[in-house]
Design a protein around this motif. Sequence first.
Motif, short mmCIF file in Angstrom:
data_model
loop_
_atom_site.label_atom_id
_atom_site.label_comp_id
_atom_site.label_asym_id
_atom_site.label_seq_id
_atom_site.Cartn_x
_atom_site.Cartn_y
_atom_site.Cartn_z
N VAL A 26 -1.46 9.74 -7.41
CA VAL A 26 -0.68 10.07 -6.19
C VAL A 26 -0.11 8.65 -5.63
O VAL A 26 -1.33 7.79 -5.41
N ASN A 27 0.82 8.28 -5.39
CA ASN A 27 1.14 7.28 -4.63
C ASN A 27 0.97 7.25 -2.95
O ASN A 27 1.14 8.15 -2.22
N LEU A 28 0.33 6.01 -2.79
CA LEU A 28 -0.08 5.97 -1.20
C LEU A 28 0.80 5.26 -0.65
O LEU A 28 1.34 4.27 -1.31
N ILE A 62 -2.18 2.07 -4.88
CA ILE A 62 -2.02 1.29 -3.79
C ILE A 62 -1.01 -0.02 -4.61
O ILE A 62 -0.97 -0.16 -5.73
N THR A 63 -0.34 -0.58 -3.62
CA THR A 63 0.39 -1.70 -4.01
C THR A 63 -0.09 -3.14 -3.60
O THR A 63 -0.96 -2.86 -2.49
N GLU A 64 0.07 -4.10 -4.04
CA GLU A 64 -0.65 -5.39 -3.68
C GLU A 64 -0.44 -5.78 -2.23
O GLU A 64 -1.20 -6.23 -1.17
N VAL A 102 -3.59 -0.11 -8.91
CA VAL A 102 -2.64 -1.08 -8.24
C VAL A 102 -1.40 -0.96 -9.07
O VAL A 102 -1.41 -1.06 -10.15
N ASP A 103 -0.70 -0.48 -8.50
CA ASP A 103 0.92 -0.12 -8.72
C ASP A 103 1.58 -1.27 -8.88
O ASP A 103 1.60 -2.13 -7.96
N ASP A 104 2.52 -1.42 -9.65
CA ASP A 104 3.65 -2.47 -9.74
C ASP A 104 3.05 -3.88 -9.73
O ASP A 104 3.43 -4.72 -9.10
N PHE A 105 1.74 -3.75 -10.64
CA PHE A 105 1.08 -5.05 -10.55
C PHE A 105 1.68 -6.28 -11.11
O PHE A 105 2.56 -6.03 -11.97
MG MG Z 1 5.19 1.86 -6.18
#
Ligand code: MG
Length: 278
Positions: A117-119, A151-153, A178-181
Motif C-alpha cells: 500500500v502506498n503511503l 514510501i518515497t525518498e 522504497v517506491d520510485d527508487f
Molecule cells: Mg509512488
Amino acid sequence: NEAKREGQRFKRFHPTMDKQLLERLVLEHDLHKALSRDEFLVVYQPQIDVHTGQIISVEALIRWNHPVRGWISPLHFIPLAEENGLIVPIGEWMLRTACRQLKEWHNQGFTSLGVSVNLSMRQFFQQDLVDMIDRILKESKLSSPYLELEITESMTMNVNHTIDMLHKLKKLGVKIAVDDFGTGYSSLLYLKEFPIDRLKIDRSFIRDVTTNKHDAAIISMIVSIANHLEMEVIAEGVEHVDQLDFLWEQQCRQVQGYLFSPPILPEQLPLHFHEIQK
Ligand code: MG
Ligand code: C2E
Ligand code: MG
Ligand code: MG
C-alpha cells in the motif's frame, strides 16, 4: 511598471486560468464527499517472481469513480487530498480495504500472497499512523509481514523522523519498500541506516533500458546494491520481453508491469493465479 502590473493582473485573471482554478475547487469539493458516497475503488497489480513465474504480492492502487467525470487518476486527486488533509481518512480506508481483501484471498487459499500500500507524505508524519495500522491488522486478522508500506525518498528528508517511524513500523512487523527508487533524494547513507525490505526501481529507468546504456548501468547498480544489502528489489513498469530479458540477466528477480498484468479488479485475481500457476 504600471503596464507590467496590468499585465500581471491580466495573467492572474486570464480566462483559462480561471477555469483551471474553478475545476480544482470543484474537484476538491467533490473529493470531500467521495468517501461517504463510496466512490473509491481499489485495483491490484500483480508482482511476479520471474524464477517461479508466480504472483508473490499485489500493489493496491486507488481509483476514483467521479459521478460526472468518470474515472480520475490518483495522479490528479492524491496531491489534492495530500494538500487538504483528506489523504488521512482516504489512506486509512485504503489500508483497511487492502488488508480485508488480502485476508479474503488468504481464506481462499492464496496464503502466501502479500499486499503493498502506498503511503503519502502526510500519512508518514501522522501521529497515530502506527496505532492505526496495528488496529487494522488486528481487526482484519492479518499477520503483519503480509503488509508492505511503500514510501518515497522525498518522505525521508527528515532523517530522525524517518528512523523513528520506520523502526516503529518494523516493530509491528510490516515490511517497508522504497517506491520510485532512484528518482528522488537518494543517499547511500540512508539505505544503510533505514530498515528497508525492498527497493522498487522506478519505471523511468526501465522504459528505455534496452537502448540506453545509462539506464542499464543504473538498474544494474540498484540491483547490485539491493543484493549486497540483502534487500529485495523489484522493477516497475515492465512492458516488453526485452526489458524482462535484461532484468533476468541482472538477477532482478521481481517484476511488475503491463507485460504481466495491469492493475485489476479484486475478483479477477484468482483467474490470474490459475493462469500463472498452471
Ligand atoms: Mg509512488
Ligand atoms: P506508483 O505507486 O509508482 O504506482 C505504479 C503506477 O504505475 C500505477 O499507476 C500503475 O498503474 C502504473 N503502471 C504499472 N505498470 C505499468 C506499466 O507497465 N507501464 C506504465 N506506463 N505504467 C504502469 P496509477 O495506479 O495511476 O498510480 C499512480 C500513482 O498514484 C502511484 O504510483 C502512487 O504514487 C499514487 N497512488 C496510487 N494509489 C495510491 C494510494 O492509495 N495512496 C497514495 N498515497 N498514493 C497512491
Ligand atoms: Mg507504489
Ligand atoms: Mg512507483
